[in-house]
Scaffold this active site. Structure first.
Site, PDB file in Angstrom:
ATOM      1  NE  ARG A 130      -2.909  -0.870   3.395  1.00  0.00           N
ATOM      2  CZ  ARG A 130      -3.809  -0.845   4.378  1.00  0.00           C
ATOM      3  NH1 ARG A 130      -5.095  -0.729   4.101  1.00  0.00           N
ATOM      4  NH2 ARG A 130      -3.416  -0.934   5.636  1.00  0.00           N
ATOM      5  CG  ASP A 131       3.792   4.394   1.165  1.00  0.00           C
ATOM      6  OD1 ASP A 131       3.476   5.097   0.179  1.00  0.00           O
ATOM      7  OD2 ASP A 131       4.498   4.813   2.095  1.00  0.00           O
ATOM      8  CG  LEU A 132       4.845  -1.436  -3.440  1.00  0.00           C
ATOM      9  CD1 LEU A 132       4.254  -2.353  -4.504  1.00  0.00           C
ATOM     10  CD2 LEU A 132       6.246  -1.885  -3.059  1.00  0.00           C
ATOM     11  CB  THR A 171       3.374   8.019  -1.676  1.00  0.00           C
ATOM     12  OG1 THR A 171       3.978   7.674  -0.417  1.00  0.00           O
ATOM     13  CG2 THR A 171       4.135   9.176  -2.300  1.00  0.00           C
TER      14      THR A 171
END
Length: 203
Positions: A130-132, A171
């Site tokens: 969920r934040d790659l 992000t």
């Protein structure tokens, strides 16, 4: 029993700070160098949600074993603040992209295949990130390793989710459209979307 000696400050983010670390034995003899300790910033150590997210990141990473996912080498999640030890990174994928000297088809193919391998494994273990983003892909001894599962999630039916329904987290530049409105219920496709954005940036 091995312990860790903490050295110079490396860097800080919104929730954590990272220092050099060395594994030592009870007599102070060096067992392993080239490590780093990440700990929750003191201002967050009494924030229950921040502590829970930090602990979840460590547990998710500890549950996985893959050459392209950052390993946990030591931890204390009940300390104030909680901390864990990992291999020390030389740099991250964003710096490699911005440097430009490796920006050719062979580098892109090799590097992106490594990231895909790590995320294929994670999804197979029913874990999503969920934040790659390039900053969360570290270069450790020449090997790309996915890190920072602070927004990670276990897809098991009995897993506890810290993300409130209909709240976007991540992000912005790498978030799938559905993640803006309901991050709690996104699945592997959200990571696939972020991977696509990373590939475009690399190429």
């Amino acid at each position: 029993m091995a312990e860790f000696r903490i050295g110079n400050h490396i860097g800080s983010g919104g929730f954590g700070t990272v220092e050099e670390a060395t594994r030592i034995d009870n007599a102070g003899a060096v067992l392993e160098e080239g490590l780093a300790q990440k700990k929750l910033l003191p201002r967050w150590e009494n924030n229950a949600e921040a502590v829970a997210r930090f602990q979840r990141e460590v547990r998710i990473l500890s549950e996985m074993d893959h050459p392209h996912i950052l390993p946990i080498l030591g931890r204390n999640l009940t300390a104030k603040p909680p901390w864990f030890v990992m291999p020390r990174a030389e740099t991250n994928l964003l710096a490699e992209i911005e440097d430009g000297k490796y920006a050719d088809e062979q580098w892109v193919t090799k590097s992106f295949t490594a990231i895909l391998s790590g995320m294929t494994y994670a999804h197979g273990q029913r874990r999503i990130h969920r934040d790659l983003k390039p900053e969360n892909v570290l270069l450790v001894n020449g090997v790309l390793m996915i890190s920072d599962f602070g927004l990670g999630k276990r897809l098991d039916p009995d897993a506890t989710d810290l993300t409130q329904t209909e709240i976007g987290m991540g992000t912005v530049a790498y978030m799938a459209p559905e993640q803006f409105s309901d991050a709690a219920h996104v699945g592997p496709p959200a990571d696939v979307y972020a991977l696509g954005k990373i590939l475009v940036q690399m190429a």
